[in-house]
Motif scaffolding. Structure first.
Motif, mmCIF file in Angstrom:
data_model
loop_
_atom_site.group_PDB
_atom_site.id
_atom_site.type_symbol
_atom_site.label_atom_id
_atom_site.label_comp_id
_atom_site.label_asym_id
_atom_site.label_seq_id
_atom_site.Cartn_x
_atom_site.Cartn_y
_atom_site.Cartn_z
ATOM 1 N N ASP A 89 0.829 -1.217 0.000
ATOM 2 C CA ASP A 89 0.000 0.000 0.000
ATOM 3 C C ASP A 89 0.859 1.262 0.000
ATOM 4 O OD1 ASP A 89 -2.670 -0.860 -0.152
ATOM 5 O OD2 ASP A 89 -2.773 -1.236 2.014
ATOM 6 N N GLN A 90 1.907 1.270 0.832
ATOM 7 C CA GLN A 90 2.794 2.429 0.935
ATOM 8 C C GLN A 90 3.535 2.677 -0.386
ATOM 9 O OE1 GLN A 90 3.852 4.391 4.058
ATOM 10 N NE2 GLN A 90 1.703 3.848 4.302
ATOM 11 N N LEU A 91 4.010 1.603 -1.008
ATOM 12 C CA LEU A 91 4.707 1.750 -2.287
ATOM 13 C C LEU A 91 3.765 2.262 -3.372
ATOM 14 C CD1 LEU A 91 6.914 -1.472 -2.303
ATOM 15 C CD2 LEU A 91 7.672 0.872 -1.909
ATOM 16 N N LEU A 92 2.551 1.716 -3.412
ATOM 17 C CA LEU A 92 1.583 2.167 -4.417
ATOM 18 C C LEU A 92 1.212 3.634 -4.209
ATOM 19 C CD1 LEU A 92 -0.721 -0.981 -4.550
ATOM 20 C CD2 LEU A 92 0.867 -0.198 -6.335
ATOM 21 N N GLU A 93 1.162 4.058 -2.973
ATOM 22 C CA GLU A 93 0.796 5.445 -2.679
ATOM 23 C C GLU A 93 1.936 6.430 -2.927
ATOM 24 O OE1 GLU A 93 -0.746 8.219 1.063
ATOM 25 O OE2 GLU A 93 -0.718 6.041 1.284
ATOM 26 N N HIS A 94 3.170 6.053 -2.559
ATOM 27 C CA HIS A 94 4.270 7.024 -2.556
ATOM 28 C C HIS A 94 5.340 6.811 -3.623
ATOM 29 C CE1 HIS A 94 2.733 8.652 1.166
ATOM 30 N NE2 HIS A 94 2.712 7.434 1.684
ATOM 31 N N VAL A 95 5.375 5.649 -4.254
ATOM 32 C CA VAL A 95 6.431 5.370 -5.233
ATOM 33 C C VAL A 95 5.870 5.164 -6.637
ATOM 34 C CG1 VAL A 95 8.340 3.816 -5.814
ATOM 35 C CG2 VAL A 95 7.898 4.382 -3.416
ATOM 36 N N VAL A 96 4.777 4.428 -6.778
ATOM 37 C CA VAL A 96 4.177 4.201 -8.099
ATOM 38 C C VAL A 96 3.327 5.432 -8.429
ATOM 39 C CG1 VAL A 96 2.702 2.715 -9.496
ATOM 40 C CG2 VAL A 96 4.143 1.705 -7.707
ATOM 41 N N VAL A 97 3.796 6.209 -9.423
ATOM 42 C CA VAL A 97 3.098 7.462 -9.742
ATOM 43 C C VAL A 97 2.221 7.361 -10.985
ATOM 44 C CG1 VAL A 97 4.729 8.927 -8.516
ATOM 45 C CG2 VAL A 97 5.141 8.412 -10.916
ATOM 46 N N GLN A 98 2.468 6.361 -11.822
ATOM 47 C CA GLN A 98 1.597 6.129 -12.976
ATOM 48 C C GLN A 98 1.443 4.640 -13.176
ATOM 49 O OE1 GLN A 98 3.245 8.199 -16.351
ATOM 50 N NE2 GLN A 98 1.882 9.923 -16.019
ATOM 51 N N PRO A 99 0.243 4.163 -13.351
ATOM 52 C CA PRO A 99 -1.003 4.893 -13.221
ATOM 53 C C PRO A 99 -1.177 5.406 -11.792
ATOM 54 C CG PRO A 99 -1.419 2.561 -13.781
ATOM 55 C CD PRO A 99 0.043 2.745 -13.660
ATOM 56 N N ALA A 100 -1.790 6.546 -11.706
ATOM 57 C CA ALA A 100 -1.951 7.215 -10.421
ATOM 58 C C ALA A 100 -3.060 6.566 -9.597
ATOM 59 C CB ALA A 100 -2.282 8.694 -10.646
ATOM 60 N N ASN A 101 -2.944 6.741 -8.301
ATOM 61 C CA ASN A 101 -3.977 6.334 -7.338
ATOM 62 C C ASN A 101 -4.291 4.845 -7.339
ATOM 63 O OD1 ASN A 101 -4.312 9.090 -6.550
ATOM 64 N ND2 ASN A 101 -5.557 9.398 -8.376
ATOM 65 N N LEU A 102 -3.301 4.029 -7.602
ATOM 66 C CA LEU A 102 -3.501 2.587 -7.494
ATOM 67 C C LEU A 102 -3.560 2.192 -6.023
ATOM 68 C CD1 LEU A 102 -1.064 0.976 -10.087
ATOM 69 C CD2 LEU A 102 -3.550 0.996 -10.163
ATOM 70 N N SER A 103 -4.358 1.170 -5.740
ATOM 71 C CA SER A 103 -4.369 0.601 -4.392
ATOM 72 C C SER A 103 -4.201 -0.903 -4.525
ATOM 73 C CB SER A 103 -5.663 0.937 -3.656
ATOM 74 O OG SER A 103 -6.718 0.133 -4.114
ATOM 75 N N LEU A 104 -3.956 -1.529 -3.426
ATOM 76 C CA LEU A 104 -3.794 -2.980 -3.421
ATOM 77 C C LEU A 104 -5.062 -3.667 -3.931
ATOM 78 C CD1 LEU A 104 -1.702 -5.070 -2.746
ATOM 79 C CD2 LEU A 104 -2.455 -5.022 -0.387
ATOM 80 N N ASP A 105 -6.213 -3.092 -3.637
ATOM 81 C CA ASP A 105 -7.487 -3.665 -4.086
ATOM 82 C C ASP A 105 -7.609 -3.693 -5.610
ATOM 83 O OD1 ASP A 105 -8.309 -4.101 -1.455
ATOM 84 O OD2 ASP A 105 -9.107 -2.065 -1.292
ATOM 85 N N ASP A 106 -6.924 -2.786 -6.305
ATOM 86 C CA ASP A 106 -6.974 -2.773 -7.766
ATOM 87 C C ASP A 106 -6.393 -4.047 -8.363
ATOM 88 O OD1 ASP A 106 -8.135 -0.195 -8.047
ATOM 89 O OD2 ASP A 106 -6.166 0.716 -7.682
ATOM 90 N N PHE A 107 -5.589 -4.758 -7.595
ATOM 91 C CA PHE A 107 -4.935 -5.951 -8.127
ATOM 92 C C PHE A 107 -5.782 -7.208 -7.981
ATOM 93 C CE2 PHE A 107 -1.660 -2.858 -8.095
ATOM 94 C CZ PHE A 107 -0.897 -3.173 -9.212
ATOM 95 N N ASP A 108 -7.048 -7.026 -7.582
ATOM 96 C CA ASP A 108 -7.990 -8.131 -7.700
ATOM 97 C C ASP A 108 -8.301 -8.356 -9.182
ATOM 98 O OD1 ASP A 108 -8.294 -8.821 -5.010
ATOM 99 O OD2 ASP A 108 -9.830 -7.283 -4.690
ATOM 100 N N GLU A 109 -8.225 -7.282 -9.983
ATOM 101 C CA GLU A 109 -8.477 -7.378 -11.413
ATOM 102 C C GLU A 109 -7.216 -7.206 -12.243
ATOM 103 O OE1 GLU A 109 -10.547 -4.889 -9.670
ATOM 104 O OE2 GLU A 109 -11.922 -6.526 -9.216
ATOM 105 N N ARG A 110 -6.090 -6.968 -11.631
ATOM 106 C CA ARG A 110 -4.815 -6.782 -12.331
ATOM 107 C C ARG A 110 -3.860 -7.897 -11.933
ATOM 108 N NH1 ARG A 110 -2.470 -1.912 -13.996
ATOM 109 N NH2 ARG A 110 -3.955 -0.260 -14.279
ATOM 110 N N GLU A 111 -2.897 -8.146 -12.770
ATOM 111 C CA GLU A 111 -1.857 -9.125 -12.455
ATOM 112 C C GLU A 111 -0.581 -8.397 -12.035
ATOM 113 O OE1 GLU A 111 -1.150 -12.055 -15.529
ATOM 114 O OE2 GLU A 111 -3.183 -11.745 -16.289
#
Length: 124
Positions: A84-106
């Motif tokens: 969660d911390q990496l998705l919030e502070h390090v992954v900038v694109q696509p923006a606003n990803l959360s861990l829950d988004d990976f229920d549909e992503r690989e």
């Protein structure tokens, strides 16, 4: 006392005055800021496609806070909090990803590993 004065004057006369040379201070290269450095990573999907992510270094303070916030009392890393911390502070694109988004992503594990490695490269 007169003898001491004569000895001091004699010692001063035997040492020739040398002009003082300016002190040479070597130039030091200004360090390059790591803050904001970016890296694009590609995560391959099972269908052969590729998802691209842009990582950005958040600075040493935030990098340390990510580790601190993700560490459990027993010293182990809480992987879900870390992700969660990496998705919030390090992954900038696509923006606003959360861990829950990976229920549909690989590729969440590959992305977390890539972001962790990216921070490690810059945090030296």
């Amino acid at each position: 006392m007169a003898e001491e004065l004569q000895a001091t004057q004699a010692a001063q006369q035997t040492v020739p005055e040398q002009p003082q040379q300016p002190v040479q201070i070597p130039e030091v290269a200004k360090p390059v800021s790591k803050f904001g450095q970016q890296k694009e990573v590609e995560i391959k999907r099972a269908d052969g496609g590729v998802d691209k992510y842009l990582l950005q270094y958040p600075g040493i303070r935030k990098a340390m806070e990510i580790i601190d916030n993700s560490t459990m009392p027993n010293g182990q890393l809480a992987r879900s909090i870390f992700a969660d911390q990496l998705l919030e502070h390090v992954v900038v694109q696509p923006a606003n990803l959360s861990l829950d988004d990976f229920d549909e992503r690989e590729g969440i594990n590959q992305l977390v590993d890539a972001a962790d490695e990216f921070l490690g490269e810059l945090w030296k």
